[in-house]
Structure formats: C-alpha cells, structure tokens
Design an enzyme around this catalytic site. Structure first.
Site, short mmCIF file in Angstrom:
data_model
loop_
_atom_site.label_atom_id
_atom_site.label_comp_id
_atom_site.label_asym_id
_atom_site.label_seq_id
_atom_site.Cartn_x
_atom_site.Cartn_y
_atom_site.Cartn_z
N LYS A 170 0.84 -1.20 0.00
CA LYS A 170 0.00 0.00 0.00
C LYS A 170 0.88 1.24 0.00
CE LYS A 170 -1.53 2.88 3.00
NZ LYS A 170 -1.70 4.09 2.19
N GLU A 245 11.12 1.83 9.22
CA GLU A 245 12.03 2.89 8.73
C GLU A 245 11.33 4.20 9.05
OE1 GLU A 245 14.97 2.71 7.26
OE2 GLU A 245 15.06 0.53 7.14
N CYS A 279 13.89 11.75 4.84
CA CYS A 279 14.04 11.26 6.22
C CYS A 279 15.49 11.38 6.69
CB CYS A 279 13.58 9.82 6.29
SG CYS A 279 14.39 8.78 5.06
N GLU A 379 11.37 16.27 14.04
CA GLU A 379 11.48 16.21 12.58
C GLU A 379 10.45 17.16 11.96
OE1 GLU A 379 9.87 12.81 10.38
OE2 GLU A 379 11.81 12.65 9.40
#
Ligand code: NAD
Length: 475
Positions: A170, A245, A279, A379
């Site tokens: 997905k 991840e 990332c 982040e």
C-alpha cells in the site's frame, strides 16, 4: 487525468469492494490530477489470500529464476522512464531534474542491486553440527510514505522478491500513481500472479488492515514514528515481525578546516533537496564557533542560487511541499522557532515571493537555537535548518547525538582522523563523509527511534528471511 480506481490482486486489475475514491493533487498547481480507490479491509483480505496462495510455488523458485525476474523488472522500469518522471514530478511536486537524477534512479538501482547481490547470496550454510537454511518469510505487507514514490517501495519489493516472499503493498495515498506504474512494470516483467498485490487506500483502513491481518507474516513499514508505534501494537496481537524505517533529525558536523562556502552550500542543498522531505537529510548543522558569523553571511549570499518554483522547470532546485497539511505543519514549526527566540538567518513564514499558488515554503535557517526546543529536536520534514556552534569535536558529537533519532549523519572537512572520529561516533545508521556517493549494496536504516531493521542490499534481503537450523542433516 490519472484515474486508477482498480487494485491489482492475483495478477489482475480488479474493482474495489468499496465505492469511495481519493483525489490525487498536484501540489504545485493545487489541482486534481487523478484519483484512486479507497480500498477496504475486504480488498486487503483478497490480496492476502492471493499472496498466500502464490507463496508455496514462488518461495521454491530458484535463485537464478529470481535474479532473472529482478533483471526483467529493472529493464521494464527503464522503459517507463518518461512516465515515472512525469508522474513523480506531478504528484509529489519534485523538481524534474531531481526526479530524473534521484527519484527515478534510486527506484531503479534497488532492483539492479538486488539482482546483483542475489546472484552470490547463500541461502544455506553448514556450521559445526548444523545445517542452516534461510526460508522466505511468507506473505509480507509493505506500507510506504509519499516522499520517494518509487525508491521506498522498490527497495522493499526488490528484497521481498529476492527472498522468495510474496507481498501486499500500500503506497501513500498522496503519491499513489507511481506505484500503479511500478505494478504495471511488475506485470510486464512476468511476476507470477499473486506474488505482488497492490491495494490502494487510506492508512487508517488499508494500512491498518495490513498490519492487523493474521495471515501476514511480516510488515515492512516506512513512515512516521506515530504510525510506526500504532503498527507495532497491531502486529503485537499475533507476534508479527515488523521492520520500521522512521523519521530523522540528522546532524551535519562541519570541521574547522572546511571552507565556509562549502559549509553553506552543504547546509542549503541538504535542507532544500526534495523540499526538506527526506528522512535522512541533514537538518541540524554544527559549525565551529569561530566560523559561525562567516557561515551565516555565506548562507545569506548563496541561498538564492537554489531556486524555488515550478517543478517542471529544469533549473528549479526546490519544489512545493507535498500537500496543504504538510505546508501548514512546516509553517507551524517556523512560527514555533520564532516564538522560541531563535534568530532567522534566511526564509521565514509564508510563501516565497511570486508563488501564491502551490504549497511552497521558503528555505529557512535559524541560529541561536535552544538545543532543547522543538525546532531543534523534532522532525519538521520541510526546508528548515537549525544552526549550532561548538568549540571541541567532542562537544559537537555529544550535541549531534542528543536527539531521539539516529537515521543518518554527515561530516564535512579535510582532516582524515577527525572525519573518521566524527563518522564513527555519531549514533546513526548511515554517515556520509563529504560528498561521497550513495551505495545501494550497503544497509540503510535507523538507530534509536529512527527504526528497527535494515533495508537495501543483502541486509534488506535478510529481513525477508527466516533462518532455520537443522541438526544432523545428512550430507
Ligand atoms: P505516515 O506515517 O503518515 O504514513 C506512511 C504510510 O503509512 C502511508 O502509506 C500511510 O497511508 C500509512 N498509514 C497511515 N496510518 C496508518 C495506520 N494507522 N496503519 C498503517 N498504515 C498507516 O508518514 P508520511 O507522512 O507518509 O511520511 C513521512 C514520514 O516518513 C517522515 O517521518 C519520514 O521521516 C518518514 N520516512 C522514513 C524513511 C526511512 O527510510 N527511515 C524514508 C522516508 C520517509
């Protein structure tokens, strides 16, 4: 219009069991460019059944057959180069030059690297009194984010196929069309029916159904920590293996023998690439105290050499954020930086001049930042950099490591001993010294809250394998 309202299950494009659709928006124009189905739990279940049925035969294919399959995929992927570049540029807003050089190429390299590594990969081993056999893990659920529409899914698919596992995947609903193209590539390359199944839809429905499906053996997820935690909770119900991840807040440590211009260009290019939506990019820069003021001046002078604007323009360096909500999140962080008393070097809130349409942010850098403030620790996933000063290398290393993340790190300079010391001391999964090229055969993944497990190359394949020990195996 890209209207792809079918899922790919058991080797066929099939209607969804649900009737809802999700719009795909071009973030540079804010216009709808297509739609996909909002898949259901029932769609996931059909896909899992197909993957389960395909597993016994696919897991027994020879290594050579799977090398051939990966090579076929790489060939077919290359044939669709123009389509990939067009769609990634449109659905993500990634500037066309970056799309070609990085987005398109990374997706391709994972299939090539997996084929190369698989050729020499040993699935069995003899050790003292045992015979160790590495079996394909089974049915894998793959869930990916929007920031690299082919790279993230290609590394997972390449490893899964190399291992002999079957998959249900997905992609992010903001950038799903590249995955549809990739599935067409799989079909053309001769992936056997049921081995790769695509179910499009929302994370809260399709993603949730994948992570809680009792007949999925392993979930490989790339995305945010918040969703990663939820996914682990779901997976805990039936002790499903997970690989995560997750996010990052990576440091760039600049040594005192670095030219100021190099330091400034490194900072700007890292934070502005893919509009800061990487990332592993460097977003906290550590500068020797004596170099700080010159660094600030250099950033002010050079930032306009990194143009923000139309992704279709070959000279554009930075495109828009992927969506309105991502733009608002970035704006909110910039406001928090201002409120925390940090000093703006460049950028700030609002859209760059002349870019009223599209989700464009300004390349923004703060200095005099409180190391414990949100902009220093969280982040942001936008083109926002925080600058810190240090007096000793040990202090730089300590500050660089003082975040919950550990995905990547960068060190810039000349002295080989200092470069090696910093690289070895940063607690993160991938450290880049100066402008070293990436390596698709080496592991990629995070320490600390940046994740669990590794992708890319042989480490990526190992994630999709279960080692079995047989004692007393006849020779
Ligand atoms: P996200 O976590 O919101 O979504 C990632 C995927 O999970 C999407 O496909 C989404 O639909 C799905 N999802 C959402 N809710 C779900 C649920 N309840 N159950 C299962 N799946 C669900 O992340 P995002 O906004 O798409 O991507 C940005 C994040 O991804 C950033 O934190 C970034 O650092 C991270 N990321 C990490 C890596 C890495 O390799 N470590 C690479 C790229 C991006």
């Amino acid at each position: 219009m890209y209207n792809y309202t079918k899922h790919f299950i058991n080797g066929e494009w099939v209607e969804s069991t649900g009737s809802e659709t999700i719009d795909v928006i071009n973030p540079a124009t804010e216009e709808k460019i297509g739609e996909i189905s909002s898949g259901t739990e029932e769609d996931v279940d059909r896909a899992v059944k197909a993957a389960r049925a395909a597993f016994p035969s696919f897991s027994q294919t020879s290594k050579e057959e799977r090398v051939q399959l990966l090579e076929n995929i790489a060939n077919e992927y290359e044939k669709r180069k123009d389509d990939f570049i067009k769609i990634i540029t449109a659905e993500l807003g990634s500037p066309v030059t970056f799309t070609e050089e990085v987005q398109y190429t990374m997706g391709l390299n994972h299939f090539k690297a997996a084929a190369k590594i698989l050729r020499d990969f040993e699935f069995t081993e003899r050790r003292e009194n045992s015979y160790i056999q590495k079996d394909a893990i089974g049915v894998a659920g793959l869930i990916t984010p929007w920031n690299f529409p082919t790279n993230q899914i290609s590394t997972k698919l390449a490893s899964a196929l190399a291992s002999g596992s079957t998959v249900v995947f997905k992609p992010a609903s903001k950038t799903p069309i590249a995955s549809v193209l990739l599935t067409e590539v799989m079909e053309k390359a001769g992936v056997p029916k049921g081995v790769v199944n695509l179910v499009n839809g929302k994370g809260s429905e399709v993603g949730d159904a994948i992570s809680s499906h009792p007949d999925i053996d392993f979930v490989s997820f790339t995305g945010s920590g918040a969703v990663g935690k939820k996914l682990m909770q779901n997976a805990a119900e039936d002790i499903k293996k997970v690989a995560l991840e997750l996010g990052g807040k990576s440091p760039i440590v600049v040594l005192d023998d670095t030219e100021v211009e190099t330091a400034a260009r490194t900072a700007i290019s890292k934070v502005a690439s893919n509009t800061g939506q990487i990332c592993s990019t460097g977003t906290r820069i550590f500068i020797p105290k004596a170099m700080h003021d010159d660094f600030v001046e250099a950033v002010k002078k050079l930032v306009d050499e990194y143009p923000i604007g139309d992704p279709q323009d070959k000279n554009t360096f930075t495109g828009p954020q992927v969506s309105k909500d991502q733009w608002e999140k970035v704006q909110d962080y910039i406001q928090q930086g201002i409120d925390s008393g940090a000093e703006l070097i460049v950028g700030g809130k609002g859209k760059p001049e002349g870019l009223d349409k599209g989700y464009y942010s300004r390349i923004t850098m703060f200095t005099n930042v409180d190391h414990n403030s949100k902009i220093a620790q969280e982040e942001i996933f936008g083109p926002v950099m925080t600058v810190f000063t240090y007096e000793t290398i040990d202090e730089a290393i300590e500050l660089a490591n003082d975040v919950i993340y550990g995905l990547a790190g960068f060190v810039v300079g000349k002295d080989p001993d200092k470069l090696a010391k910093v690289a070895k001391s940063i607690r993160a999964g991938r450290i880049t010294i100066n402008d070293s090229a990436p390596d698709f055969t080496a592991p990629f993944g995070g320490f600390k809250q940046s994740g669990i497990g590794r992708e890319w190359g042989d480490y990526g394949i190992e994630e999709f394998l279960e080692p079995k020990t047989i004692l007393g195996m006849p020779k």
